[in-house]
Design an enzyme around this catalytic site. Structure first.
Site, PDB file in Angstrom:
ATOM      1  N   LYS A 128      59.963 -48.597 -64.033  1.00 54.49           N
ATOM      2  CA  LYS A 128      61.307 -48.416 -64.600  1.00 54.49           C
ATOM      3  C   LYS A 128      61.157 -47.916 -66.031  1.00 54.49           C
ATOM      4  O   LYS A 128      60.281 -48.378 -66.762  1.00 54.49           O
ATOM      5  CB  LYS A 128      62.091 -49.733 -64.561  1.00 54.49           C
ATOM      6  CG  LYS A 128      63.473 -49.625 -65.234  1.00 54.49           C
ATOM      7  CD  LYS A 128      64.356 -50.818 -64.926  1.00 54.49           C
ATOM      8  CE  LYS A 128      64.131 -51.991 -65.838  1.00 54.49           C
ATOM      9  NZ  LYS A 128      64.351 -51.736 -67.279  1.00 54.49           N
ATOM     10  N   GLU A 130      63.586 -46.965 -69.525  1.00 51.09           N
ATOM     11  CA  GLU A 130      64.899 -46.974 -70.188  1.00 51.09           C
ATOM     12  C   GLU A 130      65.174 -45.610 -70.816  1.00 51.09           C
ATOM     13  O   GLU A 130      64.262 -44.965 -71.332  1.00 51.09           O
ATOM     14  CB  GLU A 130      64.914 -48.030 -71.312  1.00 51.09           C
ATOM     15  CG  GLU A 130      64.901 -49.453 -70.803  1.00 51.09           C
ATOM     16  CD  GLU A 130      65.081 -50.498 -71.915  1.00 51.09           C
ATOM     17  OE1 GLU A 130      65.458 -50.115 -73.050  1.00 51.09           O
ATOM     18  OE2 GLU A 130      64.842 -51.683 -71.643  1.00 51.09           O
ATOM     19  N   GLU A 197      73.282 -51.433 -67.348  1.00 53.31           N
ATOM     20  CA  GLU A 197      73.355 -52.727 -68.044  1.00 53.31           C
ATOM     21  C   GLU A 197      74.423 -52.687 -69.134  1.00 53.31           C
ATOM     22  O   GLU A 197      74.493 -51.736 -69.924  1.00 53.31           O
ATOM     23  CB  GLU A 197      71.987 -53.063 -68.673  1.00 53.31           C
ATOM     24  CG  GLU A 197      72.023 -54.374 -69.463  1.00 53.31           C
ATOM     25  CD  GLU A 197      70.651 -54.940 -69.815  1.00 53.31           C
ATOM     26  OE1 GLU A 197      69.627 -54.348 -69.398  1.00 53.31           O
ATOM     27  OE2 GLU A 197      70.609 -55.973 -70.504  1.00 53.31           O
TER      28      GLU A 197
HETATM   29  O1  KIV Z   1      63.569 -56.363 -68.470  1.00 53.82           O
HETATM   30  C1  KIV Z   1      64.400 -56.695 -67.608  1.00 53.82           C
HETATM   31  O2  KIV Z   1      64.377 -57.808 -67.093  1.00 53.82           O
HETATM   32  C2  KIV Z   1      65.384 -55.701 -67.214  1.00 53.82           C
HETATM   33  C3  KIV Z   1      66.453 -56.112 -66.249  1.00 53.82           C
HETATM   34  C4  KIV Z   1      67.275 -57.201 -66.720  1.00 53.82           C
HETATM   35  C5  KIV Z   1      67.233 -54.964 -65.770  1.00 53.82           C
HETATM   36  O3  KIV Z   1      65.303 -54.606 -67.639  1.00 53.82           O
END
Ligand code: KIV
Length: 297
Positions: A128, A130, A197
């Protein structure tokens, strides 16, 4: 035969896309170590179906597990340590590793090298990242290397300094349009899902209808294709004031604290351990001991 069972219940990237097409909600949680991974992977609905589709080793571990006051300090090496532990605890959930701050900010080559570490050394099945449109070329590079990427827009905790704290994003039309444009650009770049988010419900609903890929909300209202929560928030095991969207399903801090108190009470009263919680000599050893001259006992 076992392989068939695995194939049916294993959560995959294409499987999540199919869930969106079928209108089935996607369930996601964070996990940070072996026992939390097993807890999430093995959780079931009252019907007996497995409960959770996707596990994220979020960089939130910086705050939740390591006690930092933001996600910024956590490193790729620290994240990898946790991703490996979670890998060992999962059989069926899709494992996504969060790229921490600094892991995708130097160059495309460096980003690819870090993402490959999560896949090859950590056993993650996706990463993931950002950020919005300006991450599109990076994301394209990872997707080209067969690394599935999840996007993350809205309140992005790694931008705490540029966003001036942890604030709701998309409050006006201009910033809502920015987030929608970012979402479309990330889909175009090849992300397989998008975390939204800390944005208004209306904006999350609009993005969800505009995208083919699933949206996963956290503080983004109920109209997303799925939801994610930090596991410790759900269990009531976090410190600090919970955000508005957090629904604690239990008070683990309280329950666990009471258990620790009972342990201490028992130890102080000499009630723990009991005889049946103790190991014993065999009868033969006891007899040998008793046969020894009294002074050697
Ligand atoms: O770091 C995390 O836990 C997250 C989620 C809450 C989406 O990015």
């Amino acid at each position: 035969m076992d392989h068939e069972i695995e194939a049916v219940s294993k959560s995959t990237v294409p499987g999540l896309l199919e869930k969106k097409l079928r209108g089935e909600r996607i369930t996601c949680l964070t996990a940070y170590d072996y026992p939390t991974a097993r807890l999430v992977d093995e959780a079931r609905l009252p019907t007996g179906e497995y409960a959770i589709d996707l596990v994220l080793v979020g960089d939130s571990l910086a705050q939740v597990v390591l006690g930092y006051d933001s996600t910024l300090p956590v490193t790729v090496t620290e994240m990898l340590h946790h991703v490996r532990a979670v890998r060992r605890g999962l059989r069926r959930c899709l494992l996504v590793a969060d790229m921490p701050y600094g892991a995708f900010h130097r160059s495309e080559d460096d980003t690819l090298a870090n993402a490959l570490r999560f896949i090859k050394e950590g056993g993650a099945e996706a990463v993931k990242i950002e950020g919005g449109e300006r991450r599109a070329p990076l994301i394209g590079r990872l997707v080209e290397a067969e690394i599935p990427v999840m996007g993350h827009l809205g309140l992005t905790p790694q931008s705490v300094n540029t966003q001036g704290g942890y604030h709701l994003q998309g409050k006006n039309l201009e910033s809502s349009e920015r987030i929608l444009t970012d979402a479309l650009a990330l889909e175009e770049a090849g992300v397989f899902a998008l975390v939204l988010e800390g944005i208004p419900r209306e904006l999350a609903a609009l993005i969800t209808t505009r995208l083919r890929i699933p949206t996963i909300g956290i503080g983004a209202g109920p109209d997303c294709d799925g939801q994610i929560l930090v596991l410790h928030d759900l269990l009531g095991f976090s410190y600090g004031t919970p955000a508005k969207f957090v629904r604690p399903y239990m008070d683990l801090k309280q329950t666990a604290g009471e258990a620790l108190g009972r342990f201490a009470e028992d130890v102080r009263a000499g009630g723990y351990p009991a005889d049946q919680e103790s190991y014993h000599w065999s009868r033969a050893v006891r007899e040998q001991f008793e046969e020894r001259p009294a002074r050697r006992r």
